[in-house]
Design a protein around this motif. Structure first.
Motif, PDB file in Angstrom:
ATOM      1  N   GLU A 159       0.810  -1.215   0.000  1.00 53.68           N
ATOM      2  CA  GLU A 159       0.000   0.000   0.000  1.00 53.68           C
ATOM      3  C   GLU A 159       0.846   1.269   0.000  1.00 53.68           C
ATOM      4  O   GLU A 159       0.377   2.340  -0.422  1.00 53.68           O
ATOM      5  CB  GLU A 159      -0.933   0.009   1.227  1.00 53.68           C
ATOM      6  CG  GLU A 159      -2.081  -0.976   1.164  1.00 53.68           C
ATOM      7  CD  GLU A 159      -1.666  -2.419   1.427  1.00 53.68           C
ATOM      8  OE1 GLU A 159      -2.473  -3.328   1.174  1.00 53.68           O
ATOM      9  OE2 GLU A 159      -0.520  -2.633   1.901  1.00 53.68           O
ATOM     10  N   LYS A 162       2.038   3.743  -3.542  1.00 51.05           N
ATOM     11  CA  LYS A 162       1.215   4.663  -4.314  1.00 51.05           C
ATOM     12  C   LYS A 162       2.012   5.920  -4.663  1.00 51.05           C
ATOM     13  O   LYS A 162       2.576   6.588  -3.786  1.00 51.05           O
ATOM     14  CB  LYS A 162      -0.035   5.046  -3.521  1.00 51.05           C
ATOM     15  CG  LYS A 162      -0.974   5.989  -4.275  1.00 51.05           C
ATOM     16  CD  LYS A 162      -2.219   6.275  -3.464  1.00 51.05           C
ATOM     17  CE  LYS A 162      -3.150   7.225  -4.222  1.00 51.05           C
ATOM     18  NZ  LYS A 162      -4.399   7.492  -3.475  1.00 51.05           N
ATOM     19  N   GLY A 163       2.090   6.237  -5.959  1.00 51.73           N
ATOM     20  CA  GLY A 163       2.815   7.420  -6.419  1.00 51.73           C
ATOM     21  C   GLY A 163       4.315   7.248  -6.531  1.00 51.73           C
ATOM     22  O   GLY A 163       5.008   8.143  -7.036  1.00 51.73           O
ATOM     23  N   TYR A 181      -1.683  -0.919  -7.107  1.00 50.09           N
ATOM     24  CA  TYR A 181      -1.377  -0.100  -5.924  1.00 50.09           C
ATOM     25  C   TYR A 181      -1.020   1.332  -6.317  1.00 50.09           C
ATOM     26  O   TYR A 181      -0.504   2.094  -5.496  1.00 50.09           O
ATOM     27  CB  TYR A 181      -0.242  -0.729  -5.122  1.00 50.09           C
ATOM     28  CG  TYR A 181      -0.655  -1.985  -4.386  1.00 50.09           C
ATOM     29  CD1 TYR A 181      -1.421  -1.918  -3.227  1.00 50.09           C
ATOM     30  CD2 TYR A 181      -0.287  -3.247  -4.861  1.00 50.09           C
ATOM     31  CE1 TYR A 181      -1.819  -3.068  -2.555  1.00 50.09           C
ATOM     32  CE2 TYR A 181      -0.669  -4.410  -4.187  1.00 50.09           C
ATOM     33  CZ  TYR A 181      -1.440  -4.311  -3.049  1.00 50.09           C
ATOM     34  OH  TYR A 181      -1.825  -5.459  -2.391  1.00 50.09           O
ATOM     35  N   GLU A 182      -1.287   1.673  -7.593  1.00 54.00           N
ATOM     36  CA  GLU A 182      -1.132   3.045  -8.116  1.00 54.00           C
ATOM     37  C   GLU A 182       0.302   3.542  -8.107  1.00 54.00           C
ATOM     38  O   GLU A 182       0.560   4.739  -7.912  1.00 54.00           O
ATOM     39  CB  GLU A 182      -2.040   4.015  -7.349  1.00 54.00           C
ATOM     40  CG  GLU A 182      -3.514   3.660  -7.451  1.00 54.00           C
ATOM     41  CD  GLU A 182      -4.398   4.655  -6.728  1.00 54.00           C
ATOM     42  OE1 GLU A 182      -4.334   5.857  -7.053  1.00 54.00           O
ATOM     43  OE2 GLU A 182      -5.131   4.218  -5.818  1.00 54.00           O
ATOM     44  N   ALA A 183       1.240   2.638  -8.357  1.00 55.35           N
ATOM     45  CA  ALA A 183       2.636   3.057  -8.512  1.00 55.35           C
ATOM     46  C   ALA A 183       2.848   3.599  -9.925  1.00 55.35           C
ATOM     47  O   ALA A 183       2.092   3.273 -10.852  1.00 55.35           O
ATOM     48  CB  ALA A 183       3.571   1.886  -8.254  1.00 55.35           C
TER      49      ALA A 183
END
Length: 279
Positions: A159, A162-163, A181-183
């Motif tokens: 988690e 992210k980013g 996980y929005e990487a």
């Protein structure tokens, strides 16, 4: 007049006979073409297994840059767990293995274009792939791990990415996990390049296979990288084929099962991982 009439009759008869012969030939040709058409329409799709056995070779797509599964040793020779498994399968099929190396992101296209008959490259068995391709029975079980530079103190779970920049092969399972996980995905050609980017701090993390990481650390114990999280679910990998080649898939499965039963699989697995990586 009689003489002229007789000639005319003979000429007229000859014309009639020639026309009849022409029509007969036309009919025969039509029948031949129809027969040929029926033959072509009834022709079965070529059996890939028969083709492989006739030619005496099995072409295998692989990366060659993904240790310990498929890579080049110090002598420049292609080796690895997947390579040895594929060689043993070809041996049991009675044919020669021919390896064709390509980048991961082009490997499926190579199979689609019939550049090779099978992929041996720790391909994860996923629903979206099953819709388009056939797989052998699973021959590897592994878990995804989150890897960072050893100096990292902030990332301790999936988690947390992210980013952040995650080094991934663009079409891999692990890239999909990183996206979930929005990487931010940074494309790489393989595991080693991902580790290099982490070492130089040009990316923050990579998600990869726990077996690959353990093998890497075995050879480079001082590398400044670490595992900070392990996925709960276990993924399975199989050898991959184009749809419609059931006879080949069945024979490969027979070979795999025979390898497991006679201890050959365990011997190869312990050589590369020190344990059975199927269970």
């Amino acid at each position: 007049m009689k003489k002229f009439s007789l000639r005319g009759i003979l000429l007229f008869t000859a014309i009639i006979l020639l026309a009849a012969c022409g029509n007969a030939n036309k009919g025969n040709t039509s029948g031949s073409e129809e027969s040929k058409g029926n033959s072509d329409s009834g022709k079965k799709t070529e059996d890939l297994l028969v083709k492989i056995q006739d030619e005496g070779k099995l072409t295998i797509g692989t990366e060659g840059t993904y240790p310990p599964f498929t890579f080049h040793d110090d002598k420049g020779e292609l080796t690895g767990f997947d390579v040895e498994i594929a060689r043993e399968i070809a041996k049991r099929l009675g044919v020669e293995p021919v390896f064709l190396e390509t980048q991961w992101d082009a490997i499926f296209a190579g199979l689609d274009s019939k550049r090779f008959d099978m992929i041996a490259n720790q391909v994860g068995i996923r629903e979206d792939r099953i819709e388009k391709y056939d797989f052998s029975e699973p021959y590897i079980s592994s878990s995804a791990v989150l890897i960072t530079n050893i100096s990292n103190k902030d990332v301790t779970s999936f988690e947390d990415i992210k980013g952040l920049k995650s080094a991934q092969s663009l079409t891999s399972n692990y890239a999909d996990t990183a996206r979930s996980y929005e990487a931010e995905i940074v494309g790489v050609e393989g595991f080693n390049q991902a580790i290099e980017l982490i070492n130089s701090k040009r990316v923050d993390v990579t998600i990869n296979d726990n077996l690959s990481f353990l093998d890497f650390m075995k050879h480079k114990p001082d590398a400044p990288v670490q595992i900070v999280a392990t996925a709960d679910d276990v993924s399975q990998s199989g050898l991959m084929f184009r749809k419609g080649n059931e006879t080949l898939v069945n024979e490969v499965n027979k070979a795999l099962n025979a390898m497991i039963e006679d201890g050959t699989y365990l011997k190869i697995s312990e050589k590369w991982f020190g344990e059975d990586v199927l269970n």
